[in-house]
Design a protein around this motif. Structure first.
Motif, PDB file in Angstrom:
ATOM      1  N   LYS A   1      10.336  -0.012   6.160  1.00  0.00           N
ATOM      2  CA  LYS A   1       8.986  -0.426   5.759  1.00  0.00           C
ATOM      3  C   LYS A   1       8.364  -1.353   6.794  1.00  0.00           C
TER       4      LYS A   1
ATOM      5  N   GLU B   1       5.523  -4.407   6.739  1.00  0.00           N
ATOM      6  CA  GLU B   1       4.834  -5.244   5.763  1.00  0.00           C
ATOM      7  C   GLU B   1       4.217  -6.415   6.512  1.00  0.00           C
TER       8      GLU B   1
ATOM      9  N   ASP C   1       5.062   2.218   3.663  1.00  0.00           N
ATOM     10  CA  ASP C   1       6.351   2.491   3.011  1.00  0.00           C
ATOM     11  C   ASP C   1       6.656   3.982   3.092  1.00  0.00           C
TER      12      ASP C   1
END
Lengths: 359, 359
Positions: free
Chosen positions: A167, A169, A291
Motif C-alpha cells: 500500500k 499511504e 491499495d
C-alpha cells in the motif's frame, strides 16, 4: 550533456526554476524559450536574468502565444541538443498537448497534475510515447506529488526493480496537513482550537485555495492518489477513488463568503470527531491511500495513534509511506511538499536526469 | 538499454541481487560474471539460476580468482554493451581497484563503504575518473548508507541543483537504532529494560556484529557520516569526525566473552543517562551528524523530544533528515536500512540508472 528547456507558464514556479538555474550557473541547462498565456519568446541563445523584460509585449522578439506557434518555434532547437518542454501551468489543454510534443521528439517535465490524473487515455498515450525504448522521449513529473520530495522517482525505482506494492499511504496536501496538524493534537502540545478558526488562519496565511472548499473536498488529494496508483500500474480514475468530502453537505452550494461565515456552525461536528480520536490516543489526519491488494484506493479522514509518523507531522509538511514486499516496515518520505522553491527543485532534478540520459 | 554486470562477492547481498534480477526477468541487465574469493566465472551469455553450481570449483569454465584475471576476462564484454562491475564485498583491496576498472571503462556500483569513507586520495581519484564528462564511467553507491533508502541520490539531487546543506542528521545503524529504540522509550510503550539485556537480545537476533563493540564504538556510523559529508562536498576523514564511543573504557580491551559478561556492571551508567533524558521528556538516540555550517561532523549519543521523528523510530529502521536552504523543515527519509533484500534493491536501482544513461 546540455538540454534546451522551453517553459510554458512563468508564474511563481516557472520563475523560481529560472532563478535557480541562472543562480547555479548550470552548464547543463540552456533556457531557450519562455511563454505566458499571452506571449512567448524563443531565442537561439540561452535566456538571461532579463528574460521577463524580453518577454514583455514590448520585446522585439516577442510573439503572441499559441501552442502551435510556440511549438513551431522550437523545431530547430533539437538540431544540437535535446529539448525539454517544461509545463509550469496547471492547464488541461497544455497537458493534452504532451503527445504532440512527444511525437515531435521533445521531452516533457512538469509539476502539472492534469495529464497524470485526468483522462486515462491521455495518460496511456503519454506512457506509450515515452516507453523507455531506445531514442524515445522522456517524461518526468516528480513535482506532481509532494513537490520536490523524491516520491515518484522512489516509486518508479521500487516498481522497476520488481518490488510488490502492498500500500501507499500519505498526507499529500500541505493545506490539509496544516489544518489537521493544528486541529488534532495529543499530549503536551494539545490545546483546544475550533476547526473553523484553523481553516480561517490557514486561509489568511495563503495555505488554502481562495475557496478552502477546493482543499476540503479532497479532489486535489484524489488527483495525487490517482497519479501514484497509475505509476504503480493501476488504472485509477476519479470514478474509482472513493473520496470523503469533509465539506459539510449544507455548505457545499453556499457562496464562498457564506461558507466561511457558516463554518463555525459545524465546529461541534469536527470537535466530536476529534474527541472520539483523542479519547483513544489517536489524532485525525486526512490521508490518501493506494491499495492494490484490496483494490480500494481512497481519500479519507482517518485516525492514527500518537506513535505513528503521521501523528507527529508538523507545519504543512507532506508525508508518504510505501509498504512493499521488501519494505514491510514502510519506506517513509516527509518534508515540505508545497511552495515554489521545492517544486522548482523537483523540476530542476528531473531536467538534470534527462540531461544525464541524453548525453 | 542493456548493461552487462560482473559481480565480485556473491554472499547474501550478491546472491539476493542475482535472485532479484532473474526473478524479474530484467531485459536491461545481463549478469555475465560472478566471483567469490576463490574462483570466478565469466560467460559470453547471461548467467542463469544455476550460476552457483557453475561457479563451483568443479565448473568447467571456473578459474582461480584474482582481481587481474577477473578484470582481464571482462575485456571483450564492452564491445556491445556497457559493463558494470558490482562490488558486493566489504573488502578494502577490492575498493582500491575501482580506479583501475574506471580507467578501463567499466562502471562501478557497490554497497561497499570502503572507497567512500577511507583514504581521501582514493575517493578523489574515483570522483575525478567519474566526473560526469561525456563518456566518463559512472559510479553509484546508494546502498552504502541506509541500504536501498533513496539517501545518496536525494543528496546528489539537492547538491546538483544548488541547494545549500545546513545539516544532515540521522540514525544510520540498524543495530544502534534497534538498541536505543528499545532501551530508551517514552509514554505508554515505556518499560524499564537493562542496557546489557537489549544488547544481548540484539546479538542473539543477529542484529549486531559478532562482537557488539564493533557497533557500539561508532566506527560504522562514522563511515556513513564521512560518505554523506563527502557527497556534500566536505573532505571528511576518520580524523575529522568526532566519534563518541559508547563502549565503557574498562571494557574496550576485554575479550569478547568478558565484554558481554561484564556489560551488566555498566547498566546503571546507561540507566542514568536514560533517566536524565526521560525526565526531560526526551529519549536517547545514537546519531550521525554532518554539519558543514559549523564544520563539526560527529557521531554522538544525543537526546530528542518525544515529538521528534527520531524519537518515534521503530525496530531497526534508519532515518535521515536533510535540513537545507530549501528544506528548513527537513526532508526526512526513513525505513529499513539493512538486510539483503533492501540492499540489493538499492544496487538494482543504481544499475538500472546506468542502463538508462548508457543507451
Amino acid at each position: 550533456m546540455v538540454v534546451n528547456v522551453a517553459i510554458v507558464g512563468v508564474g511563481l514556479v516557472g520563475s523560481e526554476f529560472i532563478r535557480q538555474v541562472l543562480t547555479t550557473q548550470s552548464k547543463k541547462i540552456a533556457i531557450i524559450s519562455v511563454a505566458n498565456s499571452r506571449n512567448f519568446l524563443t531565442s537561439s541563445t540561452p535566456l538571461t536574468a532579463s528574460w521577463n523584460d524580453d518577454l514583455s509585449s514590448a520585446g522585439p522578439a516577442t510573439k503572441p502565444f499559441s501552442l502551435e506557434s510556440f511549438t513551431a518555434s522550437l523545431a530547430t532547437s533539437k538540431a544540437t541538443y535535446s529539448t525539454v518542454v517544461l509545463d509550469c501551468t496547471s492547464n488541461e489543454s497544455v497537458a493534452a498537448y504532451y503527445p504532440t510534443w512527444l511525437e515531435a521528439g521533445f521531452h516533457v517535465v512538469t509539476p502539472n497534475k492534469k495529464a497524470f490524473s485526468g483522462d486515462l487515455n491521455l495518460y496511456k498515450k503519454i506512457k506509450q510515447l515515452s516507453n523507455g525504448q531506445k531514442g524515445s522521449p522522456l517524461v518526468y513529473h516528480e513535482s506532481t506529488v509532494g513537490a520536490g520530495l523524491p516520491v515518484i522517482n522512489t516509486l518508479n525505482d521500487l516498481i522497476n526493480t520488481g518490488d510488490k506494492i502492498v500500500k501507499i499511504e500519505g498526507i499529500f496536501s500541505g493545506t490539509l496537513s496544516y489544518i489537521f496538524n493544528n486541529f488534532s493534537t495529543l499530549g503536551a502540545s494539545a490545546k483546544p482550537v475550533k476547526f473553523s478558526e484553523v481553516v480561517s488562519v490557514a486561509k489568511e496565511l495563503g495555505y488554502t485555495e481562495p475557496d478552502p472548499r477546493d482543499d476540503l473536498n479532497g479532489m486535489d488529494v484524489a488527483r495525487k492518489v490517482i497519479i501514484l496508483g497509475r505509476v504503480a500500474g493501476l488504472d485509477l480514475t476519479q470514478e474509482t477513488v472513493q473520496v470523503e468530502n469533509i465539506v459539510p453537505e449544507e455548505l457545499r452550494n453556499a457562496s464562498p463568503q457564506d461558507f466561511m461565515a457558516k463554518l463555525p456552525e459545524f465546529d461541534q461536528h469536527f470537535e466530536n470527531l476529534n474527541q472520539e480520536a483523542v479519547q483513544n490516543g489517536q489524532v485525525l489526519r486526512y490521508v490518501g491511500l493506494v491499495d492494490p491488494v484490496h483494490g480500494k484506493s481512497s481519500v479519507t479522514l482517518a485516525r492514527y495513534p500518537a506513535s505513528h509518523p503521521f501523528a507527529s507531522l508538523k507545519g504543512s509538511d507532506n508525508i508518504i509511506a510505501f509498504t512493499t514486499e521488501r519494505f514491510p516496515s514502510p519506506l517513509i518520505i516527509q518534508g515540505s511538499g508545497a511552495g515554489a522553491a521545492v517544486t522548482a527543485f523537483g523540476i530542476y532534478s528531473d531536467i538534470l536526469k534527462i540531461a544525464e540520459r541524453t548525453q
